[in-house]
Design a protein around this motif. Structure first.
Motif, PDB file in Angstrom:
ATOM      1  N   GLN A  30      29.429  37.087  30.934  1.00 51.48           N
ATOM      2  CA  GLN A  30      30.273  38.262  30.689  1.00 51.48           C
ATOM      3  C   GLN A  30      30.299  39.154  31.932  1.00 51.48           C
ATOM      4  O   GLN A  30      31.374  39.601  32.365  1.00 51.48           O
ATOM      5  CB  GLN A  30      29.725  39.064  29.505  1.00 51.48           C
ATOM      6  N   ALA A  31      29.106  39.397  32.505  1.00 54.13           N
ATOM      7  CA  ALA A  31      29.038  40.277  33.681  1.00 54.13           C
ATOM      8  C   ALA A  31      29.817  39.666  34.835  1.00 54.13           C
ATOM      9  O   ALA A  31      30.589  40.349  35.510  1.00 54.13           O
ATOM     10  CB  ALA A  31      27.578  40.499  34.071  1.00 54.13           C
ATOM     11  N   ALA A  32      29.625  38.351  35.037  1.00 60.54           N
ATOM     12  CA  ALA A  32      30.307  37.693  36.158  1.00 60.54           C
ATOM     13  C   ALA A  32      31.820  37.708  35.948  1.00 60.54           C
ATOM     14  O   ALA A  32      32.593  37.898  36.899  1.00 60.54           O
ATOM     15  CB  ALA A  32      29.806  36.253  36.301  1.00 60.54           C
ATOM     16  N   SER A  33      32.248  37.537  34.692  1.00 60.07           N
ATOM     17  CA  SER A  33      33.698  37.480  34.480  1.00 60.07           C
ATOM     18  C   SER A  33      34.331  38.862  34.614  1.00 60.07           C
ATOM     19  O   SER A  33      35.453  38.996  35.092  1.00 60.07           O
ATOM     20  CB  SER A  33      34.046  36.816  33.147  1.00 60.07           C
ATOM     21  N   LYS A  34      33.606  39.921  34.245  1.00 64.12           N
ATOM     22  CA  LYS A  34      34.136  41.268  34.483  1.00 64.12           C
ATOM     23  C   LYS A  34      34.267  41.538  35.983  1.00 64.12           C
ATOM     24  O   LYS A  34      35.252  42.100  36.457  1.00 64.12           O
ATOM     25  CB  LYS A  34      33.214  42.326  33.869  1.00 64.12           C
ATOM     26  N   LEU A  35      33.211  41.137  36.695  1.00 67.16           N
ATOM     27  CA  LEU A  35      33.204  41.361  38.140  1.00 67.16           C
ATOM     28  C   LEU A  35      34.383  40.631  38.794  1.00 67.16           C
ATOM     29  O   LEU A  35      35.115  41.198  39.605  1.00 67.16           O
ATOM     30  CB  LEU A  35      31.880  40.835  38.700  1.00 67.16           C
ATOM     31  N   GLU A  36      34.569  39.372  38.419  1.00 69.05           N
ATOM     32  CA  GLU A  36      35.662  38.588  38.998  1.00 69.05           C
ATOM     33  C   GLU A  36      37.018  39.241  38.683  1.00 69.05           C
ATOM     34  O   GLU A  36      37.872  39.410  39.563  1.00 69.05           O
ATOM     35  CB  GLU A  36      35.628  37.169  38.418  1.00 69.05           C
ATOM     36  N   PHE A  37      37.200  39.641  37.423  1.00 65.33           N
ATOM     37  CA  PHE A  37      38.470  40.239  37.003  1.00 65.33           C
ATOM     38  C   PHE A  37      38.734  41.530  37.797  1.00 65.33           C
ATOM     39  O   PHE A  37      39.823  41.751  38.324  1.00 65.33           O
ATOM     40  CB  PHE A  37      38.396  40.545  35.503  1.00 65.33           C
ATOM     41  N   GLY A  38      37.683  42.365  37.893  1.00 62.68           N
ATOM     42  CA  GLY A  38      37.829  43.633  38.624  1.00 62.68           C
ATOM     43  C   GLY A  38      38.134  43.392  40.094  1.00 62.68           C
ATOM     44  O   GLY A  38      38.964  44.084  40.687  1.00 62.68           O
ATOM     45  N   GLU A  39      37.484  42.406  40.682  1.00 66.92           N
ATOM     46  CA  GLU A  39      37.707  42.160  42.106  1.00 66.92           C
ATOM     47  C   GLU A  39      39.098  41.598  42.368  1.00 66.92           C
ATOM     48  O   GLU A  39      39.705  41.889  43.395  1.00 66.92           O
ATOM     49  CB  GLU A  39      36.609  41.238  42.648  1.00 66.92           C
ATOM     50  N   VAL A  40      39.613  40.799  41.437  1.00 63.19           N
ATOM     51  CA  VAL A  40      40.986  40.299  41.603  1.00 63.19           C
ATOM     52  C   VAL A  40      41.952  41.480  41.595  1.00 63.19           C
ATOM     53  O   VAL A  40      42.843  41.586  42.441  1.00 63.19           O
ATOM     54  CB  VAL A  40      41.349  39.279  40.502  1.00 63.19           C
ATOM     55  N   ILE A  41      41.741  42.404  40.666  1.00 66.13           N
ATOM     56  CA  ILE A  41      42.624  43.582  40.623  1.00 66.13           C
ATOM     57  C   ILE A  41      42.500  44.373  41.926  1.00 66.13           C
ATOM     58  O   ILE A  41      43.501  44.770  42.526  1.00 66.13           O
ATOM     59  CB  ILE A  41      42.287  44.455  39.400  1.00 66.13           C
ATOM     60  N   GLU A  42      41.271  44.578  42.376  1.00 64.88           N
ATOM     61  CA  GLU A  42      41.087  45.346  43.613  1.00 64.88           C
ATOM     62  C   GLU A  42      41.727  44.659  44.810  1.00 64.88           C
ATOM     63  O   GLU A  42      42.182  45.312  45.741  1.00 64.88           O
ATOM     64  CB  GLU A  42      39.597  45.558  43.881  1.00 64.88           C
ATOM     65  N   SER A  43      41.785  43.337  44.777  1.00 62.27           N
ATOM     66  CA  SER A  43      42.355  42.617  45.923  1.00 62.27           C
ATOM     67  C   SER A  43      43.861  42.868  46.048  1.00 62.27           C
ATOM     68  O   SER A  43      44.451  42.577  47.074  1.00 62.27           O
ATOM     69  CB  SER A  43      42.071  41.110  45.815  1.00 62.27           C
ATOM     70  N   PHE A  44      44.484  43.432  45.016  1.00 59.97           N
ATOM     71  CA  PHE A  44      45.922  43.733  45.074  1.00 59.97           C
ATOM     72  C   PHE A  44      46.184  45.141  45.597  1.00 59.97           C
ATOM     73  O   PHE A  44      47.330  45.555  45.693  1.00 59.97           O
ATOM     74  CB  PHE A  44      46.585  43.536  43.699  1.00 59.97           C
ATOM     75  N   HIS A  45      45.124  45.853  45.932  1.00 51.20           N
ATOM     76  CA  HIS A  45      45.285  47.196  46.459  1.00 51.20           C
ATOM     77  C   HIS A  45      46.170  47.141  47.712  1.00 51.20           C
ATOM     78  O   HIS A  45      45.967  46.320  48.587  1.00 51.20           O
ATOM     79  CB  HIS A  45      43.918  47.772  46.821  1.00 51.20           C
ATOM     80  N   GLY A  46      47.166  47.973  47.787  1.00 46.05           N
ATOM     81  CA  GLY A  46      48.083  47.942  48.921  1.00 46.05           C
ATOM     82  C   GLY A  46      49.357  47.172  48.608  1.00 46.05           C
ATOM     83  O   GLY A  46      50.405  47.433  49.168  1.00 46.05           O
ATOM     84  N   ARG A  47      49.284  46.219  47.676  1.00 46.27           N
ATOM     85  CA  ARG A  47      50.489  45.475  47.289  1.00 46.27           C
ATOM     86  C   ARG A  47      51.153  46.114  46.096  1.00 46.27           C
ATOM     87  O   ARG A  47      52.356  46.015  45.924  1.00 46.27           O
ATOM     88  CB  ARG A  47      50.142  44.019  46.947  1.00 46.27           C
ATOM     89  N   LEU A  48      50.374  46.694  45.213  1.00 45.71           N
ATOM     90  CA  LEU A  48      50.957  47.439  44.104  1.00 45.71           C
ATOM     91  C   LEU A  48      50.013  48.547  43.667  1.00 45.71           C
ATOM     92  O   LEU A  48      48.816  48.507  43.946  1.00 45.71           O
ATOM     93  CB  LEU A  48      51.351  46.530  42.939  1.00 45.71           C
ATOM     94  N   LEU A  49      50.609  49.532  43.009  1.00 51.32           N
ATOM     95  CA  LEU A  49      49.811  50.631  42.477  1.00 51.32           C
ATOM     96  C   LEU A  49      49.434  50.247  41.056  1.00 51.32           C
ATOM     97  O   LEU A  49      50.304  49.822  40.289  1.00 51.32           O
ATOM     98  CB  LEU A  49      50.668  51.889  42.486  1.00 51.32           C
TER      99      LEU A  49
END
Ligand code: FES
Length: 361
Positions: free
Chosen positions: A31-50
């Motif tokens: 669960q912890a790893a999957s939250k981390l992965e999900f959050g990091e994917v979202i953060e990786s879009f910073h700059g491409r969309l708000l």
């Protein structure tokens, strides 16, 4: 209706997700790893969309969170959803509601309101709540002469202005999605919004509403707090478990993830930290604006002043010292030591420090 092909519009999506309860029975580590992965994917879009996360746990039963997405084109929205679908958490997420819209100028004339934001650019505020619903007018409305519609819209606006703390974002969906508009109100007081909507029901224009449901009351929160409303192992603890070293420094990013002129939100010891690359020098300050918790990593970097402007109310902070240079904040933000090892950016303890210069490639 005039076509205005030259105006630059934004693509807007309101995506409401529902978590499959089976995820809550997975082992805590996963669960912890999957939250981390999900959050990091979202953060990786910073700059491409708000992107703004909102929680609905405890409010609605058919969805758990909203990702309000604003992009320059539809491709960025597709890319984000594709990347989320590939994550471990994504395999447990349904998408009961997804609404697509665009910014556009209104065809009605409204008296000048100097505080009204441009209708072509979405700038979410720091309001605690977002009230969202799809909206369809009756066909009879479109058969009315324009001056008559304008008169009814004037009444509508007059009522709205009695509730100045409620901010309206209307986006347009004609031909793009089933509804005609997506209406998104921002406010700090659900009771005020309730009163506004009750009063609007009595307006003349209201009789021309065909559909304005479902209605979503959404609570703004950080991405990690939102993920924690889903249950399971805490994401903040997961983030804090990223390997820290004996010298007190934690690897948080790589240089290619932080091109000159950009900022990025990272986590170290459970704290959100904003990293910036200013002409090759790396700075780290607390991500949370001391005024009203704006996310500074989403702010605008001014290389000449070596400063960042908060995206919410334009507070300006010096990146070297964390001191306030302008705007409403009265307290400085903490700064963090930064170290580079090859292409890895590491963050150390909070405190004054020299900028770390990235090697030129
Ligand atoms: S949150 Fe208001 S200036 Fe940053």
């Amino acid at each position: 209706m005039n076509s205005q092909p030259s105006e630059k519009r934004q693509a807007v999506r309101f995506a409401f997700y529902k978590l499959d309860g089976a995820w809550r029975r997975l082992p805590a580590d996963r669960q912890a790893a999957s939250k981390l992965e999900f959050g990091e994917v979202i953060e990786s879009f910073h700059g491409r969309l708000l992107l703004r996360p909102y929680g609905l746990v405890g409010i609605r039963g058919d969805c758990d969170f909203l990702l309000w997405q604003v992009a320059e084109n539809l491709d960025a929205l597709v890319a984000l959803q594709t990347a989320l679908n590939r994550t471990d958490l994504g395999a447990y997420l349904g998408l009961p509601y997804s609404y697509l819209a665009m910014t556009r100028r209104s065809i009605y004339e409204f008296p000048e309101d100097p505080n009204a934001p441009s209708r072509l650019v979405i700038r979410p505020s720091d309001a605690r709540y977002l009230f969202v619903y799809p909206f369809v007018k009756t066909r009879a409305w479109y058969g009315l002469p324009k001056p008559e519609r304008q008169r009814m819209m004037d009444e509508h606006v007059r009522i709205g202005r009695k509730y100045p703390s409620i901010r309206l974002n209307t986006t347009y969906s004609y031909g793009l999605d089933d509804q005609e508009f997506i209406v998104a109100f921002e406010g700090d007081e659900p009771a005020e919004f309730l009163d506004l909507v009750m009063e609007l029901r009595e307006s003349e224009a209201s009789s021309y509403t065909l559909r304005d449901t479902p209605t979503f009351t959404c609570v703004q929160m950080s991405l990690w707090d939102m993920l924690d409303t889903l249950g399971g192992a805490g994401s903040v603890q997961a983030v804090a478990r990223r390997p820290a070293r004996a010298d007190g420094f934690t690897p948080v990013a790589t240089l290619p993830e932080l091109p000159p002129g950009t900022g990025k939100r990272v986590y170290a010891a459970g704290e959100a930290v904003a990293l910036f690359n200013v002409n090759g020098s790396i700075y780290a300050i607390s991500n949370r604006c001391t005024h009203a918790r704006g996310s500074l990593s989403e702010g605008t970097v001014d290389p000449a002043r070596c400063a960042v402007t908060c995206p919410w109310h334009e507070g300006v902070f010096a990146l070297e010292t964390g001191q306030v240079l302008a705007g409403p904040p009265s307290l400085p933000v903490p700064t963090y030591q930064v170290k580079l090892e090859a292409e890895t950016v590491l963050i150390g303890p909070a405190g004054a420090h020299e900028p770390t210069v990235a090697p030129r490639s």
